[in-house]
Structure formats: structure tokens, C-alpha cells
Design an enzyme around this catalytic site. Structure first.
Site, short mmCIF file in Angstrom:
data_model
loop_
_atom_site.label_atom_id
_atom_site.label_comp_id
_atom_site.label_asym_id
_atom_site.label_seq_id
_atom_site.Cartn_x
_atom_site.Cartn_y
_atom_site.Cartn_z
N HIS A 119 -9.52 -37.13 -52.07
CA HIS A 119 -8.78 -36.88 -53.30
C HIS A 119 -7.30 -36.54 -53.10
CE1 HIS A 119 -9.96 -32.29 -53.07
NE2 HIS A 119 -9.62 -32.79 -51.89
N HIS A 120 -6.83 -36.48 -51.86
CA HIS A 120 -5.40 -36.22 -51.61
C HIS A 120 -4.59 -37.49 -51.42
CE1 HIS A 120 -6.32 -32.04 -51.45
NE2 HIS A 120 -6.93 -32.08 -50.29
N ALA A 121 -5.25 -38.65 -51.47
CA ALA A 121 -4.52 -39.92 -51.38
C ALA A 121 -3.93 -40.26 -52.74
CB ALA A 121 -5.43 -41.03 -50.89
#
Length: 300
Positions: A119-121
Site C-alpha cells: 500500500h505504499h506504492a
């Protein structure tokens, strides 16, 4: 039947001793098989997802640089990984695992990816051990193929789902809910549709009360017909990066709340595993394994 994406590629693209705990991707299925929670036929092997589906939530220029291994040193450093062709191959397999798990969830009610939760991309860059966003790609796949009209992302990793929030900031068909540590990474938060920041060291009771208060009304408010659940176990008190105070039983209760909500409302749900950085790998495996045990208990 509970279907679970797993590949031997999940655990082996990094140099030995890297601080990201890759070994959990082999140990978790081994534990589940050993205890009889799953059988070998529950596992399926992901492959390569078509680049058009990866390109949907991600800028073409970023994908070109990533696949050509031409990211700058600064861009590579922000991902936390040494860039290599095997690492990119791993990421693409993870994306396919989550998309296929969504398709199995439509058929069986729930399905899981032993990796994923990246979810940090962002649409144009990687960060925080994430190169591509499987939540973004999976939700986009469901919407574009008219397999879902409204996707609810439930992100309960200790870190805010900043990349997912950015990708869907102007996409009405996807509602992003992130409950995370207020003082934890990322320092600069994005705006999810609903953010619930938590103070350091909160325990089981406060966490469950807060989760129910914020999540349960979303079923009526959002009216989702698919849920993607990022169930990182870095909420544990033992986690080196977490700063929250949940017990292993508390983490299991968190999962029960989400899975029961989906089951009772007959909403298909795909689980992707997210983070977990406890000193003892046994704590990570036990907390993750509980999610699979609950899936079997509640859905099958």
C-alpha cells in the site's frame, strides 16, 4: 474452498540478511500445511499479470523505469530494496496473486494472498518495501471488468495506506479506509476517504472499540460489493516498527471483526498480508496464521 496465492518467488529475491523478513512467505504456508489448516490444493501459483492492468493505477513512465531497472539511487533508496530483475519479477507475481485471489473470492466468498498489501506504492513511485500497489491494481481490475461497482479498502496495517489513498483520491468507485498509528511512517500522510489515526501503545480494547465504531457503519454508508483487506500484523506490541500495543489474540479479534462483517453481509473479500516486523518470527507467523484459520472457520 479457500484459495491462497503463494509462489516460491515471494521469499527469495533479496540478499541474505536483508532486514525485510522475507522468510515469513515460506514459513507461513509451511505452518498452515503442518497443522492441517490448509491442504496443498488450497494453494495456487500466480504468474505474470498483463502489463495493461499494472499500468492502470501506475504511470507508464514509472513502469518503464522500473522494468528497465533505471530508477535513480534516490528512488531505489525510498523503496527499501536493492533493485533487481528478480525483485521486479516477484512484484509482478504478487500483483497477479492478488488479482486472481479477487476472482476466487467472487466464487468462494474469500481468498488470500500470502504476500501483497503493498500500500505504499504510489501511481508514480515506490516507497516503504512496495514497488507496485496490488490493492490499487486489484480494485482497478474489478471495477474496469465490471466485477464490482464499489470496492471498500480496509487497511489495518500499522502504517497508513498512503499510496492507495493517492491512487484512488479521485476514484469514486473505491472507498479507502485506513486505521493506523498516527506517529508512525509515513511522516507525510495522504488523505484516505476515512483515516483513523491511533495514538502510540493503544491496546486491544481501545483498538476494537475504535475499529467497530468506524468500520461497521461503512457497510451502509459505502454499500460495497467487494472488500480488499490489508491485514498487516505490525500492530502487535512486539513489532519493532509498530508502536501500537495489540496482543496476538487482539490481532486475531481484529481479523474476526472484518471477516465476520464480510461474511454476514455476503460481500466477497480478498486478504493481502501486509507488514510484520516482530523480533521473533514465531509471533509474525502465528498472527498471520490466525487470519487463515478464521477464514476456514467462518467461510467453509
Amino acid at each position: 474452498m479457500l484459495k491462497i496465492a503463494w509462489s516460491s518467488k515471494y521469499a527469495h529475491p533479496l540478499p541474505a540478511g536483508h532486514r525485510f523478513p522475507m522468510e515469513k512467505y515460506d514459513l507461513l504456508p509451511e505452518q498452515l500445511l503442518y497443522e492441517g489448516t490448509i491442504l496443498s490444493e488450497n494453494l495456487f501459483e500466480p504468474s505474470f499479470l498483463e502489463m495493461d492492468w499494472i499500468r492502470g493505477p501506475h504511470h507508464g513512465s514509472y513502469l518503464d523505469k522500473l522494468t528497465q531497472l533505471s530508477l535513480t539511487k534516490s528512488e531505489i533508496r525510498k523503496t527499501g530494496f536493492p533493485l533487481s530483475s528478480s525483485l521486479v519479477e516477484r512484484e509482478v507475481h504478487i500483483m497477479d496473486g492478488s488479482v486472481k485471489a479477487c476472482l476466487f473470492a467472487l466464487e468462494h466468498g474469500i481468498a488470500m494472498n500470502i504476500a501483497g498489501g503493498t500500500h505504499h506504492a504510489f501511481s508514480d513511485r515506490g516507497e516503504g518495501f512496495c514497488l507496485l500497489n496490488d490493492i490499487g491494481i486489484s480494485a482497478n481490475y474489478l471495477i474496469k471488468n465490471q466485477l464490482a461497482q464499489k470496492v471498500l479498502v480496509v487497511d489495518l496495517d500499522v502504517h497508513q495506506g498512503n499510496g492507495t489513498a493517492e491512487i484512488f483520491q479521485e476514484v469514486g468507485e473505491v472507498f479507502t479506509f485506513s486505521m493506523h498509528g498516527a506517529a508512525n511512517y509515513p511522516l507525510q500522510k495522504e488523505n484516505s476517504d476515512l483515516d483513523v489515526p491511533l495514538p502510540d501503545k493503544v491496546g486491544d480494547e481501545f483498538y476494537m472499540t475504535t475499529l467497530k465504531k468506524n468500520l461497521l457503519p461503512l457497510i451502509d454508508q459505502v454499500a460495497p460489493d467487494f472488500i480488499i483487506y490489508q491485514c498487516g500484523v505490525d500492530v502487535l506490541a512486539t513489532d519493532k516498527l509498530g508502536r501500537l500495543g495489540l496482543s496476538i489474540e487482539g490481532c486475531k479479534e481484529r481479523d474476526r471483526i472484518v471477516l465476520e462483517l464480510a461474511h454476514q453481509n455476503q460481500i466477497p473479500l480478498m486478504c493481502c498480508m501486509g507488514g510484520g516486523y516482530s523480533e521473533k518470527i514465531s509471533h509474525i507467523i502465528e498472527a498471520h496464521a490466525n487470519t487463515y484459520r478464521l477464514a476456514q472457520e467462518l467461510f467453509f
